[in-house]
Scaffold this motif. Structure first.
Motif, PDB file in Angstrom:
ATOM      1  N   GLY A 237      33.357  45.109  45.204  1.00 33.98           N
ATOM      2  CA  GLY A 237      33.991  46.276  44.612  1.00 33.98           C
ATOM      3  C   GLY A 237      35.390  46.003  44.101  1.00 33.98           C
ATOM      4  N   ALA A 238      35.764  44.722  43.981  1.00 36.57           N
ATOM      5  CA  ALA A 238      37.082  44.373  43.433  1.00 36.57           C
ATOM      6  C   ALA A 238      37.161  44.817  41.977  1.00 36.57           C
ATOM      7  CB  ALA A 238      37.310  42.870  43.531  1.00 36.57           C
ATOM      8  N   ARG A 239      38.356  45.174  41.525  1.00 40.40           N
ATOM      9  CA  ARG A 239      38.501  45.544  40.116  1.00 40.40           C
ATOM     10  C   ARG A 239      38.099  44.346  39.248  1.00 40.40           C
ATOM     11  NH1 ARG A 239      45.083  46.041  40.343  1.00 40.40           N
ATOM     12  NH2 ARG A 239      44.564  46.607  42.474  1.00 40.40           N
ATOM     13  N   PRO A 240      37.504  44.584  38.086  1.00 36.71           N
ATOM     14  CA  PRO A 240      36.949  43.501  37.261  1.00 36.71           C
ATOM     15  C   PRO A 240      37.914  42.351  36.995  1.00 36.71           C
ATOM     16  CG  PRO A 240      36.248  45.614  36.399  1.00 36.71           C
ATOM     17  CD  PRO A 240      37.211  45.914  37.511  1.00 36.71           C
ATOM     18  N   SER A 241      39.188  42.643  36.735  1.00 31.55           N
ATOM     19  CA  SER A 241      40.139  41.564  36.432  1.00 31.55           C
ATOM     20  C   SER A 241      40.381  40.681  37.658  1.00 31.55           C
ATOM     21  CB  SER A 241      41.463  42.143  35.934  1.00 31.55           C
ATOM     22  OG  SER A 241      42.049  42.993  36.909  1.00 31.55           O
ATOM     23  N   ALA A 243      38.091  40.251  40.060  1.00 31.50           N
ATOM     24  CA  ALA A 243      36.834  39.570  40.371  1.00 31.50           C
ATOM     25  C   ALA A 243      36.771  38.195  39.715  1.00 31.50           C
ATOM     26  CB  ALA A 243      35.653  40.424  39.914  1.00 31.50           C
ATOM     27  N   GLU A 244      37.560  38.000  38.662  1.00 26.02           N
ATOM     28  CA  GLU A 244      37.573  36.718  37.956  1.00 26.02           C
ATOM     29  C   GLU A 244      38.079  35.581  38.845  1.00 26.02           C
ATOM     30  OE1 GLU A 244      36.559  36.130  34.893  1.00 26.02           O
ATOM     31  OE2 GLU A 244      36.090  38.206  34.321  1.00 26.02           O
ATOM     32  N   TRP A 245      39.028  35.883  39.745  1.00 26.55           N
ATOM     33  CA  TRP A 245      39.634  34.789  40.515  1.00 26.55           C
ATOM     34  C   TRP A 245      39.447  34.903  42.028  1.00 26.55           C
ATOM     35  CZ3 TRP A 245      42.750  37.703  43.394  1.00 26.55           C
ATOM     36  CH2 TRP A 245      43.475  38.751  42.814  1.00 26.55           C
ATOM     37  N   GLN A 246      38.797  35.951  42.512  1.00 25.77           N
ATOM     38  CA  GLN A 246      38.654  36.104  43.964  1.00 25.77           C
ATOM     39  C   GLN A 246      37.697  35.057  44.546  1.00 25.77           C
ATOM     40  OE1 GLN A 246      36.998  39.872  45.178  1.00 25.77           O
ATOM     41  NE2 GLN A 246      35.060  39.557  44.124  1.00 25.77           N
ATOM     42  N   GLY A 247      37.915  34.726  45.819  1.00 25.66           N
ATOM     43  CA  GLY A 247      37.015  33.845  46.559  1.00 25.66           C
ATOM     44  C   GLY A 247      37.052  32.388  46.163  1.00 25.66           C
ATOM     45  N   SER A 302      27.617  41.512  38.502  1.00 23.98           N
ATOM     46  CA  SER A 302      27.104  42.850  38.179  1.00 23.98           C
ATOM     47  C   SER A 302      27.098  43.748  39.417  1.00 23.98           C
ATOM     48  CB  SER A 302      25.693  42.759  37.601  1.00 23.98           C
ATOM     49  OG  SER A 302      24.800  42.174  38.534  1.00 23.98           O
ATOM     50  N   GLU A 303      26.783  43.166  40.606  1.00 27.32           N
ATOM     51  CA  GLU A 303      26.824  43.953  41.838  1.00 27.32           C
ATOM     52  C   GLU A 303      28.250  44.418  42.135  1.00 27.32           C
ATOM     53  OE1 GLU A 303      23.475  42.400  44.928  1.00 27.32           O
ATOM     54  OE2 GLU A 303      24.911  40.883  44.287  1.00 27.32           O
ATOM     55  N   ASN A 304      29.204  43.524  41.928  1.00 31.43           N
ATOM     56  CA  ASN A 304      30.599  43.880  42.152  1.00 31.43           C
ATOM     57  C   ASN A 304      31.030  45.017  41.228  1.00 31.43           C
ATOM     58  OD1 ASN A 304      33.416  43.024  43.315  1.00 31.43           O
ATOM     59  ND2 ASN A 304      33.730  43.199  41.107  1.00 31.43           N
ATOM     60  N   GLU A 305      30.643  44.927  39.946  1.00 30.38           N
ATOM     61  CA  GLU A 305      31.023  45.952  38.976  1.00 30.38           C
ATOM     62  C   GLU A 305      30.384  47.295  39.322  1.00 30.38           C
ATOM     63  OE1 GLU A 305      30.011  44.440  35.156  1.00 30.38           O
ATOM     64  OE2 GLU A 305      31.665  42.985  35.113  1.00 30.38           O
ATOM     65  N   ARG A 306      29.137  47.245  39.813  1.00 25.80           N
ATOM     66  CA  ARG A 306      28.464  48.495  40.192  1.00 25.80           C
ATOM     67  C   ARG A 306      29.196  49.176  41.341  1.00 25.80           C
ATOM     68  NH1 ARG A 306      25.415  49.480  44.267  1.00 25.80           N
ATOM     69  NH2 ARG A 306      24.995  47.288  44.701  1.00 25.80           N
ATOM     70  N   VAL A 307      29.552  48.393  42.380  1.00 28.39           N
ATOM     71  CA  VAL A 307      30.254  48.956  43.530  1.00 28.39           C
ATOM     72  C   VAL A 307      31.638  49.452  43.117  1.00 28.39           C
ATOM     73  CG1 VAL A 307      31.238  48.448  45.805  1.00 28.39           C
ATOM     74  CG2 VAL A 307      28.964  47.576  45.193  1.00 28.39           C
ATOM     75  N   TYR A 308      32.278  48.721  42.198  1.00 28.25           N
ATOM     76  CA  TYR A 308      33.597  49.150  41.718  1.00 28.25           C
ATOM     77  C   TYR A 308      33.486  50.512  41.030  1.00 28.25           C
ATOM     78  CZ  TYR A 308      37.851  49.294  38.888  1.00 28.25           C
ATOM     79  OH  TYR A 308      39.033  49.690  38.300  1.00 28.25           O
ATOM     80  N   ARG A 309      32.492  50.665  40.160  1.00 27.30           N
ATOM     81  CA  ARG A 309      32.299  51.951  39.467  1.00 27.30           C
ATOM     82  C   ARG A 309      31.995  53.061  40.460  1.00 27.30           C
ATOM     83  NH1 ARG A 309      29.296  48.766  35.796  1.00 27.30           N
ATOM     84  NH2 ARG A 309      27.383  49.508  36.762  1.00 27.30           N
TER      85      ARG A 309
END
Length: 592
Positions: A237-241, A243-247, A302-309
């Protein structure tokens, strides 16, 4: 591991509660001032009364703020101390393991032991505390100024409404109390012109300040220990920007053959980067050979973006609930000191209606959480002043309100007629209202969806909104609402999320032209070029900013006052909208 996203998210709760209490005490004070004011005094005497009320209110607000600041600065210090201890303690475990494994020399043990006692550590911690306490003081000072300004605006508007003969003193007071309860204390102005509630701003300040201070101290320790690599945490659920560098693993030194440079990749040190505004990510030491990546996301993009939304939608529901609770707390306070039976009945009626809205909002949030699997966060729907007593009153009022609505329908006393004039809706005369507004293809599309919005809501009080892109190749999007209020269902967030320029088209079942909510949305949402309403009688109302300007900050209130002033003068008519557009420099009717 360093502070987890959940830990960072929960850190501000004590401070948010303090600021929420402060905000509600200020609102209560403003409402008391309004109730004490004689709105029928002559103009000269009115100015004296107003000045007296403002002085009293300012003095009371400053007293409340001073009282809270003594508590809040102590609370901030405790939050910082606990958070820093947790972050450094977790890093120390990794460094000790590296020394035990022989990757780090035992000579570093003394540096590790003495780091938290060093002058550099102490200075960094003090700097973080000073910055955040300074921000907290600025926020509360801003709240004092905002409270005084809101009281001044409310008194002026109430006086004008009474002086014009359009409203009685009781009606003007009633409107002022409702508005103040709905608005809360909005004291933070951004370059975009948007404002935040005091409690929202405090949450952001605490999460950002603590995250950045912990990060700076961890980097200081990494420098002492000659650690060159760090691993960044990740969360669903991280914000899209982000999510690019997390983990991932990053190098603290430029030019590493395998890992990207930490500062360039994550944007650390910037507001939108790692440990920036409201960021819940953290990082910790990494040693090749003994460390194993522990934060590589186990979910797809896509899962991250769904949870973020889904999470953003949850936040919109929570904001709407907080707004309703503030309104109910203000109404309950006003009706408790109202002696006039007729005025008290009006407060009771509005309290019941708002209670019913709150219950629907809570039900929608519950349904959303159930459908998405997200967990409730009670701290985000808590409003001081809306305690057990007011909550129980709201539950009872909502049940009674719903029962009365059922009885009215069963007795045949239905609400107003919302039937659509289909013969006019399908006529050439209806289509002519949209000729020459934009380009020909866009005129046809706007006409088509204006007709749809009314036709689909025939015999209903509901509204359907269409966002029609000004780009020929983009699709039209639809948003349905049963009872359109500007923010009850998070429609504001839906509008702000649009990435391309669009025209907003929607129906008005009661045949009125554009509302204040429509006008404020047009002002605030820069991607919206024009807003159009079509009544069920087929009459369209069109307003665009055109070559005029949008209003932000303190000037934003001018738009609301200008609209209200003209509606009071001309009633809910096209004449009022035209006069308003002339006053603010916008376009009525034809776009070109």
């Amino acid at each position: 591991m360093a502070l987890t996203p959940s830990q960072l998210d929960k850190l501000p709760e004590p401070m948010v509660q303090l600021m929420s209490e402060l905000q509600d005490e200020i609102i209560s004070d403003i409402c008391r001032r309004i109730k004490k004011t004689n709105l029928l005094t002559p103009t000269a005497e009115w100015q004296l009364v107003k000045a007296n009320q403002l002085t009293l209110s300012s003095r009371e607000v400053k007293r409340l703020i001073a009282q809270k600041l003594k508590i809040s600065e102590k609370a901030v210090k405790e939050l910082y101390t606990d958070a820093v201890k947790t972050a450094i303690r977790e890093d120390e475990k990794i460094y000790k393991f590296a020394m035990a494994d022989g990757v780090l020399s035992g000579d570093y043990r003394e540096k590790l032991t003495n780091y938290t006692r060093s002058v550099a550590f102490s200075n960094a911690l003090k700097k973080g505390l000073k910055n955040t306490n300074g921000l907290m003081r600025n926020l509360t000072n801003s709240a004092a100024a905002a409270a005084n300004r809101q009281l001044s605006d409310a008194l002026d508007l109430a006086y004008l409404e009474v002086a014009s003969g359009a409203f009685t003193p009781q009606e003007a007071q009633f409107k002022a109390v409702k508005k103040l309860g709905a608005d809360g204390i909005k004291c933070v102005n951004y370059k975009s012109g948007r404002t935040d509630q005091l409690d929202v701003a405090v949450r952001r300040a605490i999460v950002t300040g603590i995250g950045k201070t912990c990060g700076d101290l961890q980097l200081g320790l990494a420098a002492e220990m000659d650690c060159q690599l760090v691993e960044v945490s990740s969360h669903l659920g991280a914000r899209p920007s982000h999510a690019e560098w997390q983990g991932q693993i990053y190098s603290l030194v430029k030019g590493h053959p395998k890992y990207p440079y930490f500062y360039d990749a994550t944007g650390y040190g910037t507001g939108d980067g790692l440990c920036g505004w409201n960021c819940r990510h953290s990082f910790f030491p990494y040693f090749e050979g003994i460390s194993k990546p522990a934060n590589e996301p186990e979910f797809s993009r896509s899962e991250n973006e769904r949870v973020y939304r889904d999470t953003q939608k949850q936040r919109a529901y929570e904001r709407a609930i907080r707004k309703s609770k503030r309104e109910l707390a203000a109404l309950d306070g006003a009706r408790s000191v109202e002696n006039d039976p007729a005025a008290k009945a009006r407060y009771d009626g509005e309290f019941a209606r708002k209670s019913s809205i709150l219950k629907r909002q809570e039900a929608r949030l519950s349904e959303h959480l159930k459908a998405t699997g997200l967990l409730p966060d009670n701290s985000r729907v808590r409003v001081d002043g809306f305690g057990r007593s007011v909550s129980q009153k709201a539950v009872h009022a909502a049940k009674k309100y719903t029962a009365n609505r059922v009885n009215i329908r069963s007795s045949g006393n239905e609400r107003p007629n919302y039937s659509v004039n289909k013969s006019f809706l399908n006529s050439h005369k209806f289509e002519q209202q949209f000729d020459g507004l934009f380009k020909p293809w866009l005129d046809k599309k706007v006409c088509k969806y204006a007709r749809f919005s009314a036709d689909w809501n025939d015999q209903k009080e509901s509204e359907t909104l269409f966002a029609i892109p000004t780009n020929y190749f983009l699709k039209v999007s639809r948003f349905d609402k049963k009872h359109y209020r500007a923010s009850d269902d998070g429609v504001g967030e839906w509008l702000f999320s649009k990435e391309n320029e669009f025209i907003l088209v929607h129906n008005h079942p009661n045949n009125t032209p554009l509302s204040l909510s429509d006008i404020m949305a047009l002002n605030d949402v820069h991607k919206m070029k024009t807003v159009i309403s079509v009544g069920h009688n087929g009459k369209a109302c069109v307003v665009s900013v055109g070559s005029g300007r949008r209003f932000s900050g303190n000037d934003r209130g001018f738009v609301e006052r200008a609209f209200t002033r003209n509606i009071n003068k001309y009633g809910q008519t096209d004449e009022a909208i035209q006069a308003f557009c002339k006053e603010v420099g916008w376009k009525y009717g034809k776009y070109v």
